[in-house]
Structures are given as structure tokens and as C-alpha cells.
Design a protein around this motif. Structure first.
Motif, PDB file in Angstrom:
ATOM      1  N   ASN A  72      10.493  -6.083   3.211  1.00 15.59           N
ATOM      2  CA  ASN A  72      11.596  -6.624   2.412  1.00 15.59           C
ATOM      3  C   ASN A  72      11.209  -6.388   1.120  1.00 15.59           C
ATOM      4  OD1 ASN A  72      13.164  -7.037   4.780  1.00 15.59           O
ATOM      5  ND2 ASN A  72      11.817  -8.929   4.983  1.00 15.59           N
ATOM      6  N   PHE A  73      10.207  -6.362   0.623  1.00 15.64           N
ATOM      7  CA  PHE A  73       9.924  -6.225  -0.943  1.00 15.64           C
ATOM      8  C   PHE A  73      10.780  -5.002  -1.574  1.00 15.64           C
ATOM      9  CE2 PHE A  73       6.783  -8.171  -4.013  1.00 15.64           C
ATOM     10  CZ  PHE A  73       7.117  -7.024  -5.161  1.00 15.64           C
ATOM     11  N   SER A  74      11.463  -5.337  -2.510  1.00 16.77           N
ATOM     12  CA  SER A  74      12.273  -4.298  -3.196  1.00 16.77           C
ATOM     13  C   SER A  74      11.236  -3.061  -3.901  1.00 16.77           C
ATOM     14  CB  SER A  74      13.250  -4.814  -4.155  1.00 16.77           C
ATOM     15  OG  SER A  74      13.981  -3.849  -5.121  1.00 16.77           O
ATOM     16  N   ARG A  75      11.709  -1.770  -3.566  1.00 23.52           N
ATOM     17  CA  ARG A  75      11.146  -0.852  -3.927  1.00 23.52           C
ATOM     18  C   ARG A  75      11.349  -0.691  -5.663  1.00 23.52           C
ATOM     19  NH1 ARG A  75      12.504   0.932   0.904  1.00 23.52           N
ATOM     20  NH2 ARG A  75      10.826   1.735   2.339  1.00 23.52           N
ATOM     21  N   TYR A  76      12.732  -0.856  -5.924  1.00 18.15           N
ATOM     22  CA  TYR A  76      13.068  -1.025  -7.246  1.00 18.15           C
ATOM     23  C   TYR A  76      12.284  -2.042  -8.209  1.00 18.15           C
ATOM     24  CZ  TYR A  76      16.844   2.274  -6.395  1.00 18.15           C
ATOM     25  OH  TYR A  76      17.887   3.548  -5.896  1.00 18.15           O
ATOM     26  N   LEU A  77      12.197  -2.991  -7.665  1.00 17.97           N
ATOM     27  CA  LEU A  77      11.542  -4.353  -8.101  1.00 17.97           C
ATOM     28  C   LEU A  77      10.327  -3.777  -8.577  1.00 17.97           C
ATOM     29  CD1 LEU A  77      12.071  -8.058  -7.778  1.00 17.97           C
ATOM     30  CD2 LEU A  77       9.863  -7.032  -7.905  1.00 17.97           C
ATOM     31  N   LEU A  78       9.659  -3.318  -7.529  1.00 24.78           N
ATOM     32  CA  LEU A  78       8.272  -2.858  -7.667  1.00 24.78           C
ATOM     33  C   LEU A  78       7.901  -1.921  -8.798  1.00 24.78           C
ATOM     34  CD1 LEU A  78       5.538  -3.520  -6.304  1.00 24.78           C
ATOM     35  CD2 LEU A  78       5.919  -1.340  -4.682  1.00 24.78           C
ATOM     36  N   ALA A  79       8.739  -0.743  -8.794  1.00 26.86           N
ATOM     37  CA  ALA A  79       8.947   0.247  -9.989  1.00 26.86           C
ATOM     38  C   ALA A  79       9.108  -0.562 -11.229  1.00 26.86           C
ATOM     39  CB  ALA A  79       9.704   1.213  -9.612  1.00 26.86           C
ATOM     40  N   MET A  80       9.917  -1.408 -11.394  1.00 27.60           N
ATOM     41  CA  MET A  80      10.293  -2.117 -12.483  1.00 27.60           C
ATOM     42  C   MET A  80       9.118  -3.029 -12.873  1.00 27.60           C
ATOM     43  SD  MET A  80      12.983  -1.356 -13.892  1.00 27.60           S
ATOM     44  CE  MET A  80      13.031  -2.447 -15.158  1.00 27.60           C
ATOM     45  N   PHE A  81       8.423  -3.594 -12.022  1.00 22.43           N
ATOM     46  CA  PHE A  81       7.423  -4.590 -12.175  1.00 22.43           C
ATOM     47  C   PHE A  81       5.956  -3.508 -12.832  1.00 22.43           C
ATOM     48  CE2 PHE A  81       4.148  -7.663 -12.123  1.00 22.43           C
ATOM     49  CZ  PHE A  81       2.605  -6.867 -11.608  1.00 22.43           C
ATOM     50  N   ALA A  82       5.825  -2.443 -12.409  1.00 25.82           N
ATOM     51  CA  ALA A  82       4.779  -1.526 -12.930  1.00 25.82           C
ATOM     52  C   ALA A  82       5.094  -1.215 -14.257  1.00 25.82           C
ATOM     53  CB  ALA A  82       4.823  -0.122 -12.032  1.00 25.82           C
ATOM     54  N   ILE A  83       6.292  -0.702 -14.558  1.00 27.58           N
ATOM     55  CA  ILE A  83       6.684  -0.264 -15.900  1.00 27.58           C
ATOM     56  C   ILE A  83       6.535  -1.490 -16.708  1.00 27.58           C
ATOM     57  CG2 ILE A  83       8.604   0.847 -17.389  1.00 27.58           C
ATOM     58  CD1 ILE A  83       9.593   2.166 -14.704  1.00 27.58           C
ATOM     59  N   SER A  84       7.109  -2.439 -16.638  1.00 28.96           N
ATOM     60  CA  SER A  84       7.298  -3.763 -17.548  1.00 28.96           C
ATOM     61  C   SER A  84       5.917  -4.270 -17.932  1.00 28.96           C
ATOM     62  CB  SER A  84       8.279  -4.668 -16.791  1.00 28.96           C
ATOM     63  OG  SER A  84       7.796  -5.315 -15.667  1.00 28.96           O
ATOM     64  N   SER A  85       5.029  -4.351 -16.726  1.00 34.98           N
ATOM     65  CA  SER A  85       3.687  -4.992 -16.945  1.00 34.98           C
ATOM     66  C   SER A  85       2.782  -4.080 -17.873  1.00 34.98           C
ATOM     67  CB  SER A  85       2.826  -5.197 -15.551  1.00 34.98           C
ATOM     68  OG  SER A  85       2.861  -4.068 -14.670  1.00 34.98           O
ATOM     69  N   THR A  86       2.935  -2.943 -17.546  1.00 36.51           N
ATOM     70  CA  THR A  86       2.244  -1.811 -18.473  1.00 36.51           C
ATOM     71  C   THR A  86       2.695  -1.904 -19.760  1.00 36.51           C
ATOM     72  OG1 THR A  86       1.787  -0.394 -16.360  1.00 36.51           O
ATOM     73  CG2 THR A  86       1.531   0.645 -18.528  1.00 36.51           C
ATOM     74  N   THR A  87       3.767  -1.933 -19.918  1.00 38.89           N
ATOM     75  CA  THR A  87       4.640  -1.975 -21.150  1.00 38.89           C
ATOM     76  C   THR A  87       4.154  -3.375 -22.192  1.00 38.89           C
ATOM     77  OG1 THR A  87       6.300  -0.496 -20.468  1.00 38.89           O
ATOM     78  CG2 THR A  87       6.541  -1.668 -22.746  1.00 38.89           C
ATOM     79  N   PHE A  88       4.415  -4.506 -21.342  1.00 32.84           N
ATOM     80  CA  PHE A  88       4.116  -5.401 -22.177  1.00 32.84           C
ATOM     81  C   PHE A  88       2.520  -5.807 -22.489  1.00 32.84           C
ATOM     82  CE2 PHE A  88       8.384  -6.467 -21.998  1.00 32.84           C
ATOM     83  CZ  PHE A  88       8.943  -6.777 -20.882  1.00 32.84           C
TER      84      PHE A  88
END
Length: 454
Positions: free
Chosen positions: A97-113
Motif C-alpha cells: 500500500n506504500f505509494s510508489r509516487y510518494l517513494l519517488a518524491m521522497f527519494a528526490i526531495s531527501s537528496t535535494t534537501f
């Protein structure tokens, strides 16, 4: 410490940000929202995984001389590994049930931030250093072409925060200016300069053809506990595993690798010291109170005996013990070793020395920051001066906090035993420290508690 806390906050914020983009905006296709609290629970796995990866990759080491670009590349690599581990965890636990889009957004945002955070903090630290704060004071030995080039690199990279206090050189007269610093003596003045100036480290920029001079300089620096670095190539002179650093395109080799120089290692060890010291104080509080009463009743004088010892970075401090001897003149006491049949000991003092109960007040030295639970045992200033001249590399033990117990002690070298063997164990501990070693020494201490104790 600051980086760990901020990184944890960045990771948490990245997950919240990814959730908001995924479910609270119309940027991505709609999907049933399991709620923010559901996803926040995953921080219990995300934070330990990512912080461990950051630590393992060296992101919490001092970065005075590292480029921001190289650090950013490391962050990208580690975040990719973290993402793969997180995907694996979700697959193994069948959390579909873990959103794949959310996972991708987390990867991008955590790296960028995280990259932005590091850039801001590094530039802030570099700005502070360029204004004269958080400075390391450097003695340069050799004012020739290599010494001048080193000075140029320091001047071009002010953010590093190095201040050259002066040069030592046998072939250039005193007062000669090398950029913003001067020649303040010749190489024979090294001991005098060390004793009369604040020096955080010494950098040797002498030609390798003068190998005998370099050997003498390295021996003198280590004898007086000053960290030494060499502008290469001097590989045959390395006494231990070297740590290679860079200032711009110039390599600097640290002659002795000390794991506890890493901020994260230092932080973890300090936290464990505080937690364990408080726990042991609570557990042994009945013994502490009873011992204090018995010391007071058994002989006249103070309950706690204080004695000057030499600790981290050669700084002196007062070590605490339960008094086990008759009160004596301090000027005689500080020059005397304790022997097995020492007439100065009281009857109760002999008991607490053999059982090591007299050492328990040092738990308060640990809370003060003078000592660690595990580390080389500290010695009195008089004997430090004596052993410094007699035993090669003796002063290296002062690169770390002294301990209540140490590697030498659990291997039987305490009391009237070989000082040279003790120092061999101390140097091994300084150069090879890890948590596993500390845990092993901690438990071995209970097994060897009464060995050579008098």
C-alpha cells in the motif's frame, strides 16, 4: 551532532513534503490516501538506515578541506542505496500500500534537501573561518619552495581556517617573511616553540633528501603530543596508517590515524560514557555511600582524594578517588609510586584498592568530560614528563580521553608492570578504536578487576 540532528529533520520533512505533493496536490494521479500518520511510522526504519549509511560513507567526518561537489556526489550515491534498501524492506514485509509516487518524491526531495543543507552549512562554516573564527594554529617546518606553496594554498582557501603562526628553517634567517607569516626560528628551536605557543598541528615541508632531520622532527612532535602532517612524498616515514587529505590539489598526509578524531565517533562514545556513568552511579550508590562513611571513620582526612593527572590534548585535571592512604604532604606524594606493601595505605584503604572500589568516584570525572569509561589510564604530570623522555611515542595516548580502564589494564599491564608494554596497548587503542573494542574491554574489566591491584 548538528549534522545528525539536521539530517534526521530533513529526512522527516522530505517524507512529509512527498506526502503533501502526492496526496494534497493535483500534480499526480489520485490514489486512496492512507493518511500522513501511516507514512510517518516508516521513519522508524528510514532514520536509522539513512543515518547509518551517511555515517558509514564518511559524511560526518570533518570536511574542512573537502569540496562541496564531492560531498554532494556521495549524498546522491548513499540516497540511492537508501532507496533500494527501503524498497527491499517494503517488498519483504509485503507493504504493497506504500505509494510508489510518494517513494519517488521522497527519494528526490531527501537528496535535494540534504545537498542544499550541506551546501548552506559548509558555506556558513567556511565564512565563519574566513573571518578568523574556529581557527587551527599551524606551525610549518620548512620555509623553502614547498613551504611557500603550502602557505599560498592556505591563503587561497581561507575557508579551511588554518592560521600559520610561523616557520622554522635552518637556512633562512629569523624574521624573513613568507606571505603573511615569518620565520620564527630554526629546527633546533622546535621544542621551545611547542612549549611557548599554542600549536594545533605541525606541517613538515622539508625536502625528502633530509630524511634524518625529518625523523628527528617527527619523533620530537610525537614526544610532545603535537599532531604531525607531511606534504608528500615521505611514505617511508609513516609510523602508522596514514589518513590522506587534500587542500585544493595538494595532498596532506596525517601521520597517525585516530578514529576518535571523527566527530560522529567522538559523539557516540561521549553519549555512551554519560549514559553508562549515570547507570553505574545509580547501581553502586549504596556502595558509594557506605565507602564514604567507612573512609571517614577509618582515618582522619577528606573522603575524596584529588590528584593532578594529564588528559586529552595534554590538559591537566583533578582525578577523583576514595582516599585509601593517610593524609600526606602533596609535594612528596606526587613523586611517589604506590607499592604492594606501601606503609601509607590504611587498612580499609587496602581493601578498596584491591577491590577497585576506590576508583568509583572517577565516574564523576566522566560526567565532567575529563575522562571516558574506556581509554588509556592517565598519569601524573611528573611521570608524564619523565616517560615522555624515556619512552618513544608515549604522548600519543593523549590524543584521546583517558579512561577508568583500558586495553592495557585488561591485558594485565597495571600497577608495577612494564610501562613500554602499556604504551604499546594504548597506541593500538588510539589507532584502532571502535565500539566493539570498547564493549569487549568493558566486560573484560570485570574478569580482570583484581589483577595487579594494590
Amino acid at each position: 551532532m548538528i549534522f545528525v540532528c539536521i539530517d534526521m529533520a530533513i529526512l522527516a520533512f522530505s517524507l512529509i513534503f512527498a506526502w503533501y505533493i502526492r496526496f494534497e496536490t493535483s500534480l499526480l494521479p489520485f490514489k486512496n490516501n492512507w493518511g500522513l500518520n501511516y507514512y510517518l511510522m516508516f521513519l522508524l526504519f528510514i532514520l536509522p538506515i539513512y543515518i547509518f549509511l551517511y555515517y558509514s560513507s564518511g559524511l560526518y567526518r570533518p570536511h574542512r578541506t573537502k569540496s562541496i561537489a564531492s560531498e554532494s556526489i556521495t549524498i546522491v550515491k548513499i540516497n540511492v542505496i537508501g532507496l533500494l534498501l527501503l524498497i527491499t524492506l517494503l517488498y519483504v514485509t509485503h507493504l504493497v500500500n506504500f505509494s510508489r509516487y510518494l517513494l519517488a518524491m521522497f527519494a528526490i526531495s531527501s537528496t535535494t534537501f540534504t545537498i542544499v543543507e550541506r551546501i548552506i552549512l559548509r558555506k556558513s562554516l567556511r565564512f565563519i573561518r574566513s573571518k578568523g573564527f574556529n581557527i587551527k594554529h599551524i606551525l610549518v617546518i620548512g620555509a623553502g619552495d614547498l613551504g611557500k606553496k603550502f602557505a599560498c594554498k592556505i591563503k587561497q582557501n581561507e575557508y579551511i581556517g588554518y592560521n600559520i603562526i610561523g616557520y622554522l628553517d635552518d637556512n633562512i634567517e629569523n624574521g624573513h617573511k613568507v606571505l603573511d607569516s615569518k620565520v620564527i626560528g630554526n629546527i633546533n628551536d622546535l621544542v621551545h616553540v611547542i612549549l611557548t605557543n599554542r600549536i594545533d598541528k605541525a606541517v613538515i615541508t622539508i625536502s625528502p633528501i633530509h630524511y634524518k632531520v625529518i625523523e628527528d622532527i617527527v619523533d620530537t612532535l610525537e614526544k610532545y603530543g603535537v599532531e604531525a602532517e607531511i606534504v608528500p612524498d615521505y611514505y617511508r616515514y609513516f609510523p602508522a596508517n596514514p589518513y590522506i587529505d587534500l587542500i585544493d590539489d595538494m595532498p596532506i598526509i596525517k601521520l597517525r590515524y585516530v578514529p576518535l578524531d571523527k566527530s560522529f565517533n567522538h559523539f557516540i562514545k561521549r553519549i555512551l560514557d554519560i549514559v553508562l556513568a549515570i547507570a553505574i552511579i545509580i547501581i553502586t550508590s549504596p556502595i558509594l555511600v557506605l565507602t564514604a562513611l567507612m573512609v571517614k571513620i577509618s582515618s582522619p582526612g577528606p573522603v575524596i582524594f584529588k590528584q593532578e593527572r594529564v588528559g586529552l590534548h595534554r590538559k591537566e585535571f583533578n582525578i577523583y578517588k576514595f582516599r585509601s592512604m593517610k593524609v600526606q604532604d602533596e609535594k612528596y606524594e606526587k613523586y611517589q609510586w604506590t607499592s604492594e606493601d606501601d606503609h601509607r595505605k590504611t587498612k580499609f584503604g587496602s581493601f578498596i584498592r584491591k577491590s577497585n572500589i576506590d576508583e568509583l568516584p572517577q565516574l564523576f570525572n566522566i560526567l565532567k568530560g575529563d575522562m571516558s569509561l574506556i581509554g588509556p589510564r592517565p598519569e601524573r604530570p611528573h611521570f608524564v614528563d619523565k616517560f615522555r623522555d624515556e619512552i618513544p611515542k608515549y604522548m600519543i595516548k593523549h590524543y584521546v580521553r583517558p579512561g577508568m580502564t583500558g586495553l592495557a589494564q585488561v591485558n594485565g599491564f597495571r600497577g608495577n608492570t612494564s610501562i613500554k608494554k602499556r604504551i604499546e596497548y594504548d597506541i593500538y587503542y588510539v589507532e584502532n578504536w571502535n565500539l566493539k573494542m570498547d564493549i569487549k574491554i568493558f566486560f573484560m574489566t570485570f574478569i580482570h578487576a583484581f589483577r595487579n591491584a594494590y
